[in-house]
Design an enzyme around this catalytic site. Structure first.
Site, PDB file in Angstrom:
ATOM      1  N   HIS A 180      49.760  37.435  34.573  1.00 13.20           N
ATOM      2  CA  HIS A 180      49.191  38.656  35.122  1.00 13.20           C
ATOM      3  C   HIS A 180      49.051  38.631  36.644  1.00 13.20           C
ATOM      4  CE1 HIS A 180      46.728  42.140  35.413  1.00 13.20           C
ATOM      5  NE2 HIS A 180      45.655  41.484  35.774  1.00 13.20           N
ATOM      6  N   LEU A 228      42.033  44.075  44.182  1.00 11.87           N
ATOM      7  CA  LEU A 228      42.081  45.326  44.944  1.00 11.87           C
ATOM      8  C   LEU A 228      41.181  45.193  46.166  1.00 11.87           C
ATOM      9  CD1 LEU A 228      41.930  47.931  42.025  1.00 11.87           C
ATOM     10  CD2 LEU A 228      43.922  46.858  43.076  1.00 11.87           C
ATOM     11  N   ARG A 278      38.820  34.888  30.607  1.00 13.10           N
ATOM     12  CA  ARG A 278      40.250  35.087  30.353  1.00 13.10           C
ATOM     13  C   ARG A 278      40.989  33.824  29.958  1.00 13.10           C
ATOM     14  NH1 ARG A 278      42.013  39.179  35.343  1.00 13.10           N
ATOM     15  NH2 ARG A 278      40.845  40.936  34.536  1.00 13.10           N
ATOM     16  N   ARG A 320      41.139  34.265  39.504  1.00  5.82           N
ATOM     17  CA  ARG A 320      40.621  35.479  40.126  1.00  5.82           C
ATOM     18  C   ARG A 320      39.766  36.258  39.136  1.00  5.82           C
ATOM     19  NH1 ARG A 320      41.867  40.778  39.868  1.00  5.82           N
ATOM     20  NH2 ARG A 320      43.786  40.497  38.700  1.00  5.82           N
ATOM     21  N   HIS A 344      46.479  36.723  31.304  1.00  7.07           N
ATOM     22  CA  HIS A 344      45.522  37.707  30.792  1.00  7.07           C
ATOM     23  C   HIS A 344      45.577  37.698  29.268  1.00  7.07           C
ATOM     24  CE1 HIS A 344      43.355  41.411  30.256  1.00  7.07           C
ATOM     25  NE2 HIS A 344      43.118  41.464  31.545  1.00  7.07           N
TER      26      HIS A 344
HETATM   27  C1  FAD Z   1      48.638  45.767  35.138  1.00  4.69           C
HETATM   28  C2  FAD Z   1      47.767  45.256  36.254  1.00  4.69           C
HETATM   29  C3  FAD Z   1      46.443  45.649  36.334  1.00  4.69           C
HETATM   30  C4  FAD Z   1      45.633  45.177  37.376  1.00  4.69           C
HETATM   31  N1  FAD Z   1      44.335  45.613  37.429  1.00  4.69           N
HETATM   32  C5  FAD Z   1      43.551  45.199  38.456  1.00  4.69           C
HETATM   33  C6  FAD Z   1      42.212  45.677  38.565  1.00  4.69           C
HETATM   34  O1  FAD Z   1      41.728  46.447  37.747  1.00  4.69           O
HETATM   35  N2  FAD Z   1      41.467  45.248  39.611  1.00  4.69           N
HETATM   36  C7  FAD Z   1      41.970  44.396  40.556  1.00  4.69           C
HETATM   37  O2  FAD Z   1      41.248  44.075  41.485  1.00  4.69           O
HETATM   38  N3  FAD Z   1      43.239  43.941  40.477  1.00  4.69           N
HETATM   39  C8  FAD Z   1      44.042  44.316  39.452  1.00  4.69           C
HETATM   40  N4  FAD Z   1      45.335  43.849  39.380  1.00  4.69           N
HETATM   41  C9  FAD Z   1      45.878  43.026  40.470  1.00  4.69           C
HETATM   42  C10 FAD Z   1      46.232  43.885  41.691  1.00  4.69           C
HETATM   43  O3  FAD Z   1      46.754  45.120  41.271  1.00  4.69           O
HETATM   44  C11 FAD Z   1      47.256  43.239  42.632  1.00  4.69           C
HETATM   45  O4  FAD Z   1      46.931  41.924  42.869  1.00  4.69           O
HETATM   46  C12 FAD Z   1      47.298  43.960  43.978  1.00  4.69           C
HETATM   47  O5  FAD Z   1      47.431  45.336  43.788  1.00  4.69           O
HETATM   48  C13 FAD Z   1      48.390  43.434  44.868  1.00  4.69           C
HETATM   49  O6  FAD Z   1      48.466  44.224  46.042  1.00  4.69           O
HETATM   50  P1  FAD Z   1      49.406  43.826  47.258  1.00  4.69           P
HETATM   51  O7  FAD Z   1      49.255  44.886  48.269  1.00  4.69           O
HETATM   52  O8  FAD Z   1      49.134  42.440  47.651  1.00  4.69           O
HETATM   53  O9  FAD Z   1      50.893  43.828  46.661  1.00  4.69           O
HETATM   54  P2  FAD Z   1      51.742  44.925  45.866  1.00  4.69           P
HETATM   55  O10 FAD Z   1      50.969  46.106  45.490  1.00  4.69           O
HETATM   56  O11 FAD Z   1      52.467  44.177  44.813  1.00  4.69           O
HETATM   57  O12 FAD Z   1      52.775  45.445  46.925  1.00  4.69           O
HETATM   58  C14 FAD Z   1      53.879  44.709  47.346  1.00  4.69           C
HETATM   59  C15 FAD Z   1      54.666  45.531  48.323  1.00  4.69           C
HETATM   60  O13 FAD Z   1      55.622  44.708  48.959  1.00  4.69           O
HETATM   61  C16 FAD Z   1      56.904  45.273  48.850  1.00  4.69           C
HETATM   62  N5  FAD Z   1      57.850  44.169  48.796  1.00  4.69           N
HETATM   63  C17 FAD Z   1      57.848  43.108  47.956  1.00  4.69           C
HETATM   64  N6  FAD Z   1      58.868  42.288  48.255  1.00  4.69           N
HETATM   65  C18 FAD Z   1      59.513  42.825  49.299  1.00  4.69           C
HETATM   66  C19 FAD Z   1      60.652  42.452  50.056  1.00  4.69           C
HETATM   67  N7  FAD Z   1      61.322  41.351  49.803  1.00  4.69           N
HETATM   68  N8  FAD Z   1      61.047  43.271  51.047  1.00  4.69           N
HETATM   69  C20 FAD Z   1      60.370  44.425  51.330  1.00  4.69           C
HETATM   70  N9  FAD Z   1      59.285  44.811  50.649  1.00  4.69           N
HETATM   71  C21 FAD Z   1      58.870  44.028  49.650  1.00  4.69           C
HETATM   72  C22 FAD Z   1      56.864  46.127  47.625  1.00  4.69           C
HETATM   73  O14 FAD Z   1      57.855  47.119  47.708  1.00  4.69           O
HETATM   74  C23 FAD Z   1      55.457  46.678  47.709  1.00  4.69           C
HETATM   75  O15 FAD Z   1      55.438  47.777  48.581  1.00  4.69           O
HETATM   76  C24 FAD Z   1      46.155  44.296  38.332  1.00  4.69           C
HETATM   77  C25 FAD Z   1      47.471  43.900  38.243  1.00  4.69           C
HETATM   78  C26 FAD Z   1      48.271  44.346  37.202  1.00  4.69           C
HETATM   79  C27 FAD Z   1      49.670  43.840  37.092  1.00  4.69           C
END
Ligand code: FAD
Ligand code: SF4
Ligand code: FES
Lengths: 251, 651
Positions: free
Chosen positions: B416, B456, B345, B450, B281
């Site tokens: 990012h 999200l 980006r 992406r 990013h």
């Molecule tokens: C600062 C920032 C801003 C962003 N802004 C945007 C945006 O505006 N729009 C957009 O679309 N995307 C955005 N993204 C990307 C997006 O937020 C993520 O890609 C998305 O939320 C990932 O969701 P997820 O459910 O896959 O994983 P996560 O939300 O990362 O959840 C992972 C889960 O797995 C658990 N976990 C991990 N490893 C283990 C393990 N070994 N054992 C047990 N539990 C484990 C964690 O505890 C957590 O509960 C942003 C990302 C960042 C960093």
């Protein structure tokens, strides 16, 4: 160049929920004004590991003030001296070279200590589980624009929904009350038509759970609002009380 | 090493092991056809099935809540002390959906097209189309849960535009969209916990996947408070554990984000796809010192009014305000006259690196460029700038101590998001039957890059609307657990291995902390597998990472013991896995001899520095299989029947 600082720390060390704890003195002599407070603890921990000492345990995750994992009493204030700032966003430029800073966990009857600065805040989850939701299953939702919501209501709901569940309000309250946290969720949902349907049941269930968890009553000290990193307003507490009286009465 | 990669490459055109199971028929009808034909599980039967959901981010929380609502017995696990703190909470900008509320011409097709083009034609058409199709339902669901999205005065939902699209299709809740969507999903999860259909297990880390008779049968976790190892058997495992950006040590990801769960699955036979696709990013707050623990993102929207520049003369160390116009180089405006500061980006990131590499970087570390609002403030007035970016300016000042109304911001790119992840088919099932992968942890929908506001959307699409159907197809086809319970030898063996690894780390008593190793790995990856890669650098990185791995097991020092809360022990295990992943990232980057999306190979660019993709050879998904020797490459060839891959240009 960034200023180099020497910081003296008095940190609460406690091995387990049952064992007694105590304040232990440490010094970090290569702190920088640009460091966050948690980075200062990181540096201290690297120092401790190198000298075969036990590092200080503390919770943190996002380090940008949104996940609510971090939470420390810094110099006697929940999240430290900078207002509306979670401790992960507190920076060392808020302190002076040579300062001595006391660091303690968030203390409350309903937040048992796990180790050092780590506490168990699962009572918050149980308050939400009591009814901090709208009972809607996946797939049963009408079109998102089917019910108009005024911009003002949405904004006000968002003000309350911004709570990060950190527990500073509880730690700052002389009674150890979770009223600000609980009221924030109740207000967020009550301000929206989707949440109004169950509003009365919700408030009774959540307030009862809050009491069952051992949180204290609210005596209007408003210390909670002063330390809340998201500026959640105590106005929600009065509405919660009124709604509770009404709801509990009609039950 | 590269020879072995080359030889495994020549063997495969399209690997028979990678059947994507895309339904037949027109693109627009595939998902409906799938749903029409899929076997259903009767309610009584659902109750007898245990489903393990690892992770409580958008993907995990939405899946766990939905499956429990359907009647399955669900166990959900997360590392944090509460499900609500998953890394999804930090997403700022918004979520895309093809609602077309603004009536500006958006359609499912356009969202599909923008996403597949944004991904530089390295994703599977059918998956991306389905994502666009279900996007609208996500917004309906979130609103019904009480997510306070931004509204217009008339009471309808507000939209804004985001990079890579010509329509306004992004829904948002201030700068806290991820927080609000996650709280919606967490509350839905809490509803199911209250109903007794979900058992939530926070402060648990999955340390291994249990595979027996060729199927996923359960997981091994560590209770992060007591240190106890636990066995959990299930009829299916849903991995929703997020991305691996923290391999670089410094990234915008949360401190606990890790690859461990996915990596353990890889080592048990799940293929890892496109590990080299990482997104950098361009607008993050730069590193201020070597104590730095993470990087903070500043919204991309700032580039709408901020102008990016560096001093023309590398020796010019005057304060930015004192540098006159003619001594400044507005390099994006100069190089990309039509897009200027608004190039995508990856282009903006590489351009900043190029200036800093040439010695023109600014600030104490010289690893930053200016993002200047002076012209915008003079043109529009400080108060309209405050309306637009007030909270971002505040956040910047809180972190750096500088006031962006008076002096330009300093920014630098940061890791990012990771597009790569475990390979999954159309049903989101990995190469191990019974192991499903959702959200950022899979490789599925974003190709090589992406678009903003699409992660999200994907996490929630997977959890709310896709896996509830596709899991049913799997569950309907299995016989009851086949007698594989937690006392099965496969569980005992996996638990023993996990325990032995922990003991090895603790008993080693070396002289380097987990953080020291993590920083070194991060440096290697950032320098050689970062914004720009080339053969020489990658060939240097692979052996360097492998010797870091050996050094880890010789010199690691983990304080404390296994039977208690011990953050450094958690970190050590994650760093060990990141090091192994790092090597695979480099191997994948070396093999992909083209530039596409987040993967830029110096050798494959035009004379003007634009990426050169090679669709003839590399229109594929590279899926790596773990073996005791070298990872073996399998290819899924991508075919584009509905869109025609074109070249991007931002001149
Ligand atoms: C600062 C920032 C801003 C962003 N802004 C945007 C945006 O505006 N729009 C957009 O679309 N995307 C955005 N993204 C990307 C997006 O937020 C993520 O890609 C998305 O939320 C990932 O969701 P997820 O459910 O896959 O994983 P996560 O939300 O990362 O959840 C992972 C889960 O797995 C658990 N976990 C991990 N490893 C283990 C393990 N070994 N054992 C047990 N539990 C484990 C964690 O505890 C957590 O509960 C942003 C990302 C960042 C960093
Ligand atoms: S109300 Fe404020 S202090 Fe209390 S938990 Fe929420 S954010 Fe933290
Ligand atoms: S670490 Fe997330 S709020 Fe402080």
């Amino acid at each position: 160049m960034a200023k180099n600082m020497t910081i003296n720390l008095r940190i609460w060390r406690q091995k387990s929920p049952e064992s007694p704890g105590k304040l232990v003195d440490y010094t970090v002599s290569n702190a920088s004004e640009h460091m966050s407070f948690l980075e200062l603890l990181d540096v201290l921990n690297e120092q401790l590991i190198a000298s075969e000492d036990d590092p200080v345990e503390f919770d943190s995750d996002c380090r940008e003030g949104i996940c609510g994992s971090c939470g420390l009493m810094v110099a006697g204030i929940a999240h430290g001296p900078q207002q509306r700032t979670a401790v992960c966003q507190l920076h060392m430029r808020s302190f002076k070279d040579g300062d001595t800073i006391t660091v303690e966990p968030f203390r409350a009857r309903a937040f048992p200590i796990v180790r050092d600065l780590v506490v168990d805040r699962s009572a918050f989850d149980r308050i939400i589980t009591a009814h901090g939701y709208v009972s809607v299953k996946t797939g049963s939702a009408p079109d998102a624009n089917a019910i108009p919501i005024s911009k003002d209501a949405a904004e006000e709901a968002m003000d309350f929904a911004a709570c990060i569940g950190c527990g500073a309000c509880v730690a700052a309250c002389p009674n150890g009350s979770a009223s600000l946290f609980t009221a924030a969720k109740i207000a967020h949902l009550a301000l929206l038509p989707q949440g109004q349907v169950e509003a009365s049941r919700r408030v009774v269930a959540m307030v009862d759970q809050m009491e069952a968890e051992g949180f204290g009553d609210c005596s209007n000290y408003a210390e909670c609002e002063a330390v809340c990193p998201k500026g959640i307003s105590v106005s929600g507490i009065a509405s919660m009380r009124r709604a509770y009286m009404k709801g509990a009465f009609s039950k | 090493m590269s020879d072995e990669v080359a030889s495994s490459m020549s063997e495969v055109s399209h690997s028979p092991r990678l059947d994507a199971k895309v339904p037949a028929g027109r693109l627009q009808e595939k998902w409906d056809a799938y749903k029409d034909a899929v076997s259903l599980v009767s309610p009584a039967n659902k109750r007898s099935h245990n489903i393990l959901v690892v992770g409580s981010g958008l993907a995990g929380a939405s899946a766990a809540a939905t499956l429990a609502g359907l009647g399955y017995n669900v166990k959900c696990f997360c590392i944090q002390d509460s499900a609500r703190r998953a890394h999804s909470i930090a997403a700022q900008g918004g979520i895309n959906a093809a609602k077309n509320y603004p009536n500006d011409g958006d359609t499912v097709w356009r969202l599909f097209y923008d996403t597949i083009k944004g991904g530089d034609y390295r994703s599977r058409e059918a998956n991306v189309y389905r994502l666009a199709q279900v996007s609208s339902n996500i917004i309906d669901q979130a609103v019904a849960q009480g997510v306070p999205f931004a509204r217009e005065y008339g009471g309808v939902l507000a939209n804004r535009s985001f990079g890579g699209a010509q329509v306004s299709r992004t829904f948002y809740a201030r700068g806290q969209t991820g927080q609000q969507l996650l709280l919606g999903a967490y509350q839905a999860l809490s509803h199911q916990i209250a109903a007794g259909r979900v058992t939530m297990l926070p402060r648990r880390e999955m340390l291994d996947l249990v595979v027996a008779k060729d199927r996923a049968r359960g997981i091994i976790t560590r209770d992060l408070v007591t240190g106890e190892l636990e066995r959990h058997a299930g009829d299916a495992v849903l991995l929703c554990t997020g991305g691996y950006g923290n391999a670089y040590y410094l990234s915008t990801n949360a401190k606990n984000s890790n690859v461990t769960a996915a990596w353990r699955c890889y080592k048990r036979g799940a293929f890892f796809a496109n590990p080299c696709y990482t997104q950098i990013h361009p607008t993050c707050i730069p590193v201020s010192g070597d104590y730095q623990s993470k990087l903070t993102l500043m919204s991309e929207s700032l580039r709408n009014d901020g102008r990016v520049w560096v001093p023309k003369d590398p020796k010019d160390t005057r304060a930015p305000e004192a540098i006159p116009e003619d001594a400044r180089d507005y390099y994006l405006e100069r190089r990309y006259p039509s897009f200027g500061n608004l190039v995508p980006r990856d282009v903006a990131s590489r351009a900043a690196k190029k200036e800093c590499d040439a010695g023109r970087g600014v600030g104490e570390t010289r690893l930053a460029v200016y993002l200047d609002f002076d012209a915008a403030i003079r043109r529009l007035g400080a108060s309209s700038i405050q309306d637009r970016y007030g909270n971002l300016f505040e956040m910047y000042e809180r972190i750096t101590g500088d006031d962006p109304y008076r002096t330009p911001m300093r920014i630098y790119p940061a890791v990012h998001y990771t597009m790569g992840g475990l390979w999954v088919d159309y049903e989101l099932q990995s190469t191990i039957p019974g192991l499903f992968v959702l959200g950022e942890a899979n490789f599925s929908d974003h190709g090589a890059n992406r678009l903003g506001a699409s992660a999200l959307m994907q996490g929630l699409a997977d959890g709310y609307f896709v896996v509830p159907y596709t899991l049913g197809a799997y569950v309907a086809g299995i016989r009851q657990s086949e007698g594989i319970s937690e006392s099965h030898e496969a569980f005992a063996a996996a638990e023993e291995e996990a325990g032995a690894r922990i003991d090895q780390m603790l008993n080693n008593k070396g002289d380097k902390s987990p953080t020291q190793f993590h920083r070194e790995l991060g440096q290697l990856l950032w320098n050689h597998v970062g914004m720009a890669r080339d053969r020489a650098g990658l060939e240097e990185a692979i052996p360097a990472i492998e010797s870091l791995r050996d050094e880890f097991w010789e010199r690691i020092h983990v304080p404390g013991s296994a039977d208690r809360f011990n953050k450094n022990l958690e970190f050590a295990g994650r760093v060990a896995d990141f090091i192994e992943l790092g090597s695979l990232m480099a191997q994948d980057a070396l093999r992909r001899e083209e530039s596409c999306g987040g993967h830029f190979r110096e050798e494959y660019q035009t004379s003007e520095g634009e990426a050169v993709r090679n669709d003839e050879v590399f229109a594929d998904v590279a899926a790596w299989e773990h073996t005791d020797r070298r990872p073996v490459l399998h290819l899924e060839k991508l075919s584009f029947e509905n869109v025609h891959p074109s070249t991007r240009s931002y001149k």
